[in-house]
Scaffold this active site. Structure first.
Site, PDB file in Angstrom:
ATOM      1  N   HIS A   1       0.827  -1.221   0.000  1.00 34.14           N
ATOM      2  CA  HIS A   1       0.000   0.000   0.000  1.00 34.14           C
ATOM      3  C   HIS A   1       0.858   1.268   0.000  1.00 34.14           C
ATOM      4  O   HIS A   1       0.502   2.271   0.625  1.00 34.14           O
ATOM      5  CB  HIS A   1      -0.973   0.010   1.192  1.00 34.14           C
TER       6      HIS A   1
ATOM      7  N   ASN B   1     -10.257  -2.837   2.620  1.00 34.30           N
ATOM      8  CA  ASN B   1     -10.001  -2.840   1.176  1.00 34.30           C
ATOM      9  C   ASN B   1     -11.295  -2.566   0.431  1.00 34.30           C
ATOM     10  O   ASN B   1     -12.371  -2.544   1.023  1.00 34.30           O
ATOM     11  CB  ASN B   1      -9.458  -4.212   0.740  1.00 34.30           C
TER      12      ASN B   1
ATOM     13  N   TYR C   1       1.360  -4.665  12.448  1.00 31.60           N
ATOM     14  CA  TYR C   1       1.376  -3.242  12.094  1.00 31.60           C
ATOM     15  C   TYR C   1       2.327  -2.391  12.937  1.00 31.60           C
ATOM     16  O   TYR C   1       2.879  -1.401  12.458  1.00 31.60           O
ATOM     17  CB  TYR C   1      -0.051  -2.664  12.142  1.00 31.60           C
TER      18      TYR C   1
END
Lengths: 162, 542
Positions: free
Chosen positions: B89, B162, B376
């Site tokens: 991304h 998404n 993350y």
């Protein structure tokens, strides 16, 4: 596609103009687009713009090389007959129309633009419900109203091999 | 010592360059100097700068001097302008806005933002492609990221979603493989921002769980006309938890007010040349002209009983719950009404994390979500360079917050006072709150510790088929054309054949069309052997 938005709101029309383009039709297109919540860009042979039929100046957003039809949801061709000689020499004008047709977009046109269809390989019997004459202000308005369908998917079998 | 008032510039003449008046130096270079409203240029230390056109030299043609601290600082800073781009991304574009709650959802969740009708929660939303690098084109055939950060009064909530409701893989442990396969091949470093190459389809053809996602990513959804005309999905099953500690499963859907719209492939390829920033420009122009894009948040809500009866596992991120079976309920709207003032400060530095949830929102055991919750933090530290990335304004909460985390690189917000621990006897500093604090839903979990994929995850084709047959004839031919195009870029015939044999399990017409058109001369008319429903052994697979 089935659950499509059925609106042209937020979409963009690409309007191809030349010197001598019909000011009344252009004005009608702009008004109808505004009402629909849609936007437009003016594409001209030169980025400085063009002089309309009534002598007013049309500011251009793109020169023809910089505004291919892939950047727009639908297109309108408003060239004047006197400007067609140059326009027919310009391959990006041909691509502008050929791509719009191949990508199943609605195409509004004035009669002066007809030689460009031939140049773009679109014969008169290829014309379909998405190729719409906008010879008058009224026709221009109804052209914009019909854009809510967004694309002429019925054309696709004629422009893509199975 | 000699006193001088002489300018560092030997001589300067005022010249007019069309509409601009400047000074011209000895070498013909132009100087714009501070006068009138223009402020004085300084170094990052605040020192005023006399000449920003010439480095300090011994004589006009001599070597540059080490003592030129302005030059040194300017070049030093420039050399360090880049931070690592996101590993996925990387190509993204974002906008500010707000989320407005329609009515209280207190029945389902104690999440503060869902308690009051009309409540507006600040939001920051970043759209992206997945595979391409930061400078790649907007109209790649790809999944689009749809990441929403909601600055709630009880902490930031990130729905890192998404524009497609399912994913390629069922377990986060396969994520590095998937991304390695889709990105440019490691020896040649091409093709970038394209799935149309051998490595991707090799991996996919050996990953049957990806077949449902493959149908979506070969559909028109993967070449959207605008970020404004895309749906968004939370992908995983999450939980809503109310004040009585009752859990309701939930799937998040963002529905665009202006409807879905895509372009055709031939058009996408040309847009990428004519305007590689097509989606960026579209969002920028829409918001700057007051045409604020809007989405409705809709929830699919269900209980354990529904989950148990549903024919697929709700923990499997390669499956949807069809909207016909479980209609989504509108609960609020998301409006984007302001572009960031600076791309780097906000869009590049924003740190989305699936684990950012406020009290009242909780996770399911979806193994892809569980892995993302772990991953993350690492990616933010690598990219932003300090555990203090929450000090960056775009990542900081907008509600009151207090903790004893301190120091570290670039600490911008530092505690005052002597107490930086607890318990303490000074009566200072924040304390935990069993009432207000996040408490996980007390799900009972038991089982043997094993590396196992659940048997309930084993049906890889039924929903792929359901999706394909739900499409209109025109959309189906786009899927066939997309598969044909992608496989036409695959050089190794066995990979193409493998894909066709998967397609035979999805739809025979589709399979034969792709086989015919992708020059699959030797395609055997044999479907890929699907996974048997009941496995014989539970030893480590296979």
């Amino acid at each position: 596609m089935e659950n499509g938005p059925e609106r042209f709101e937020g979409r963009k029309l690409g309007i191809l103009v030349t010197d001598g383009s019909d000011a009344g039709i252009l004005k009608a297109l702009k008004a109808a687009l505004d009402k629909a919540g849609a936007t437009f860009e003016i594409i001209a042979p030169k980025v400085t713009g063009a002089k309309a039929s009534d002598g007013s100046w049309i500011d251009a957003d793109q020169m023809i090389d910089g505004g291919p039809s892939v950047l727009y949801d639908a297109v309108a061709l408003l060239p004047a007959a006197d400007a067609m000689g140059d326009l027919l020499l310009e391959s990006s004008a041909r691509d502008f129309l050929a791509d719009a047709f191949a990508h199943c977009k609605f195409i509004g046109y004035v009669d002066a633009a007809l030689p460009l269809f031939e140049k773009a390989g679109i014969a008169s019997d290829d014309f379909d419900e998405g190729c719409i004459s906008i010879a008058s202000a009224k026709a221009a308005k109804s052209f914009v109203d019909g854009l809510a369908k967004l694309r002429v998917w019925e054309r696709e079998p004629h422009v893509k091999m199975p | 010592m000699a006193k001088t008032t002489k300018s560092t510039r030997v001589t300067a003449r005022t010249v007019t360059i069309h509409d601009q008046k400047l000074e011209r130096g000895e070498g013909g270079e132009l100087h714009q100097t501070a006068s009138g409203k223009a402020s004085v240029l300084t170094t990052a230390q605040g020192g005023p700068v006399s000449d920003d056109q010439n480095s300090l030299k011994v004589g006009p043609r001599g070597p540059t001097l080490l003592e030129d601290f302005h030059f040194r600082e300017k070049i030093f800073h420039f050399d360090h302008e880049r931070i690592p781009e996101r590993v996925v991304h990387a190509r993204g574009y974002a906008a500010h806005g707000f989320f407005e709650t329609y009515k209280s959802l207190a029945k389902y969740t104690k999440a503060d933002l869902f308690q009051r009708a009309g409540e507006k929660t600040p939001a920051f939303v970043r759209f992206s492609t997945v595979a391409g690098s930061k400078g790649s084109v907007d109209l790649a055939r790809d999944v689009r990221g749809f990441a929403v950060k909601l600055y709630t009064q009880e902490g930031n909530w990130d729905i890192v979603g998404n524009n497609i409701p399912v994913f390629f893989i069922q377990d986060a442990i396969k994520f590095p493989d998937l991304i390695h396969a889709v990105k440019e091949e490691p020896d040649s470093a091409f093709p970038q921002a394209q799935s149309a190459h051998d490595n991707f389809w090799d991996f996919i053809s050996l990953t049957p769980e990806s077949m449902h996602m493959v149908m979506w990513v070969m559909s028109d959804r993967a070449i959207p006309r605008s970020f404004r005309f895309m749906e968004g999905f939370g992908v995983h099953t999450f939980r809503l938890v109310n004040t009585k500690n009752e859990s309701t499963f939930v799937k998040f859907h963002w529905k665009p007010k202006l409807g879905l719209q895509s372009v055709v492939w031939n058009e996408a390829v040309k847009i990428n040349g004519a305007d590689p920033d097509f989606h960026r420009r579209d969002l920028w122009t829409a918001i700057k002209t007051g045409n604020f894009p809007e989405w409705e948040l809709q929830l699919q809500l269900f209980d354990q009983d529904f989950a148990d009866k549903f024919e697929f596992d709700v923990l499997d991120p390669t499956k949807i719950i069809p909207e016909e079976i479980l209609p989504p309920v509108p609960v609020g709207r998301l409006v984007l009404d302001r572009m960031p003032d600076n791309f780097f400060a906000e869009t590049e530095q924003v740190a989305f994390m699936t684990q950012n949830v406020p009290p009242g929102i909780d996770f399911s055991n979806d193994p892809l979500l569980q892995g993302r919750n772990f991953s993350y933090l690492d990616t933010q530290l690598k990219r932003l360079g300090s555990p203090n990335f929450t000090h960056i304004p775009i990542n900081a909460p907008k509600c009151p917050f207090a903790h004893f985390q301190q120091d570290g690189h670039m600490a911008m917000r530092n505690p005052i006072g002597r107490v930086n621990y607890q318990p303490n006897s000074f009566g200072e500093g924040p304390r935990e709150s069993p009432q207000r604090g996040f408490t996980p839903f007390p799900e009972v979990v038991e089982g043997e510790k094993r590396r196992l994929r659940a048997e309930s995850f084993a049906d890889h084709y039924s929903q792929a088929r359901q999706f394909f047959i739900s499409q209109t004839a025109g959309e189906q031919s786009h899927i066939a054309a997309a598969l044909t195009f992608e496989l036409s870029k695959v050089k190794i015939p066995a990979i193409r054949e493998r894909m066709v044999s998967h397609l035979l399990n999805i739809d025979e017409t589709l399979a034969s069309k792709v086989a015919d058109n992708s020059a699959c001369r030797r395609c055997r008319n044999l479907p890929m052997q699907p996974c048997p429903r009941v496995r014989i052994s539970i030893l480590p697979q296979p």
